[in-house]
Write an enzyme that holds these catalytic residues in place. Sequence first.
Site, short mmCIF file in Angstrom:
data_model
loop_
_atom_site.label_atom_id
_atom_site.label_comp_id
_atom_site.label_asym_id
_atom_site.label_seq_id
_atom_site.Cartn_x
_atom_site.Cartn_y
_atom_site.Cartn_z
CG ASP A 15 74.68 -11.59 -27.00
OD1 ASP A 15 75.23 -11.10 -27.43
OD2 ASP A 15 75.61 -12.56 -26.60
CD1 TRP A 29 67.08 -33.57 -1.32
CD2 TRP A 29 67.78 -33.43 -3.52
NE1 TRP A 29 66.25 -32.74 -1.65
CE2 TRP A 29 67.17 -32.27 -3.53
CE3 TRP A 29 68.57 -33.66 -5.10
CZ2 TRP A 29 67.08 -31.23 -4.17
CZ3 TRP A 29 68.65 -32.41 -5.79
CH2 TRP A 29 67.32 -31.12 -4.58
CD GLU A 71 75.31 -8.32 -29.89
OE1 GLU A 71 76.66 -7.45 -29.28
OE2 GLU A 71 76.16 -9.08 -29.69
CE LYS A 119 71.32 -29.29 -8.42
NZ LYS A 119 72.76 -29.18 -7.18
#
Length: 677
Positions: A334, A87, A388, A120
């Site tokens: 949505d 990391w 929706e 990451k």
Amino acid sequence: MKKTAKPQRLKIVKDDPWLEPFEEAIQGRHNRVLEKKYELTRDKMPLADFADGHLYFGLHRTARQWVLREWAPNATAIYLIGDFNNWTESEEYAFQRVKGTNNWEIKLPAKALKHGDLYKMKVHWNGGCGERIPAWANRVVQDDATKIFSAQVWSPEKPYEFKKKSFKPDVNPLLIYECHIGMGQNAEKVGTYNEFRENVLPRVIEDGYNCIQLMAIQEHPYYGSFGYHVSSFFAPSSRFGTPDELKQLIDEAHQNGIAVIMDLVQSHAVKNEIEGLGNLAGDPNQYFYPGDRHEHPAWDSLCFDYGKNEVIHFLLSNCKYWLTEFNFDGFRFDGVTSMLYYSHGLGEAFGGYGDYYNGAQDDNAITYLTLANLLIHEVKPKAITIAEEVSGMPGLAMPFKYGGMDFNYRLAMNVPDYWIKTIKEQADENWKPSSIFWELTNRRAGEMNVSYCESHDQALVGDKTIIFRLIDADMYWHFKKGDENEMARRGIALHKMIRLVTASTINGGYLNFMGNEFGHPEWIDFPREGNGWSYKYARRQWNLVDNKELCYHWLGDFDKEMLEVIKSEKNFQKTPVVEIWHNDGDQILAYTRGDLLFVFNFSPTRSYTDYGFMLPEGSYDVVLNTDAKKFGGNGFADDSVEHLTNFDPLLKKDGKGWLKLYIPARSAVVLRKRINR
């Protein structure tokens, strides 16, 4: 000089003269979609080829190396960090900006990464830096101890292979079982894809639904958001299991003839910066609108900038990814109302057509949604898309070529609101069949709807399901067979009638949230600080419907037979709903669909003997009765009796007679006309 041909009027305007004053605006929106499509493709490729961003961006394994690419225009440097380098930043793991673009990439030898590694990006920008999960990551996991999210290398030695290579949904009509994987089990925990496949999918098949709608699939940091605060748009939520286990679930559904659609969230994004897109590379507006349009005022989230081509590319690729990588059969989009209007529809009355064409609409979002539908139907012509949407914008569920936005269906969101209002505000003796029928059949011509009595919205804390509104706490004390009180008997009867009248008047599809078909007694409350992080109300108690000593299975059995009756009439959703009779004083409603006759008596106290209806001459058989003892009714009528029309010389020329029925109070019956062969 040759005259230019006058453009053809769009069908949406031809079919609805009330839209003529807004024809210019409608045509303008139509043209903007065509212009944007040309801008993106230059007519040199299909829209489906443009939407291949997921094949370029993100982490990919080739024969000899790994390649990771990210769009980060504001970055000054990016490093890959993870298990493989403790990391820490190093030049060995530094990204390079792709010449002439705002894209960054890193290429590593095949041995540098392995399946399961966590990683990451460490992104630097002028004035700062931060750890970030790549926007295009397709696998994100959370550490159980630290609760920190990381991307994960997903490259299994034997990736899942679909057994059902090709699947075309047969959904006529569309019967949706709305589901949440995590709460789809009895145990007080987060359920898994495998548990859902093994325990819930067989129930859906047995009950007769032909489509499951999966909620909360896209990765979201907070479980209690019901999946609507998405952080990683390309990653199926790891809290339910692996991507391969989701694929296996979809595959098994397809093998049993069940379509699978996804509750797709593209109307907003979670504000989180480390897990999400909130500040990927030092520019909070990289994916989102700037200024006062940046944050959603009601949802504590961020609003995508649908005017940016890079954002359009990201979102269109997201649609194609789920269709092709996981074999989803479509999407329920949505928050469409929130996308369509600068106000997000908040505080708007939408009382007339002018409210849809007054300049308060986000034409960027309208263009994007139309492009998304065109893409989806290009990739999968039989795909299902549902909006929706509560404002009632004309043309939403009309083909693009007619001037619409190309959704297949819109949710009939007025229907559950109507039922809530009726149950709360009207005494049973004041329920008006004319009002019920009008509310359930009042819809735009040429646009299909998905009707429903209640969805997950009505089951959340702060609201109540229909069964709980009808019976309330008496469900806990009087829902054992033989111990029902009047409140329970009323609730059982009306629960069936409300479902039957709603499902039998559809012009497209019908939706039920899992468990509500049998009157699940509990509200939905996800683990949170306020309830001691309990899972007690974030589950479905299937044991209740399986227990033959309780009343729940009556409702579940009725739901199953109701769907069988609906499916017995070919293309039920396309057959006209023909009102035969209503009388608000008697509280009687009757209508036909094809060879089926639906009769309702909403009166709580009055039963009727020899109540007559003018119908085509012949014989009619009962095929469903809400008052049957096997559904928890009184069994007052003899459903084995063949019902014959009575001759009337005044009706003879029309080929009709009088069909006279005994209709008990608070009951409904469905009859089928016998076909003489």
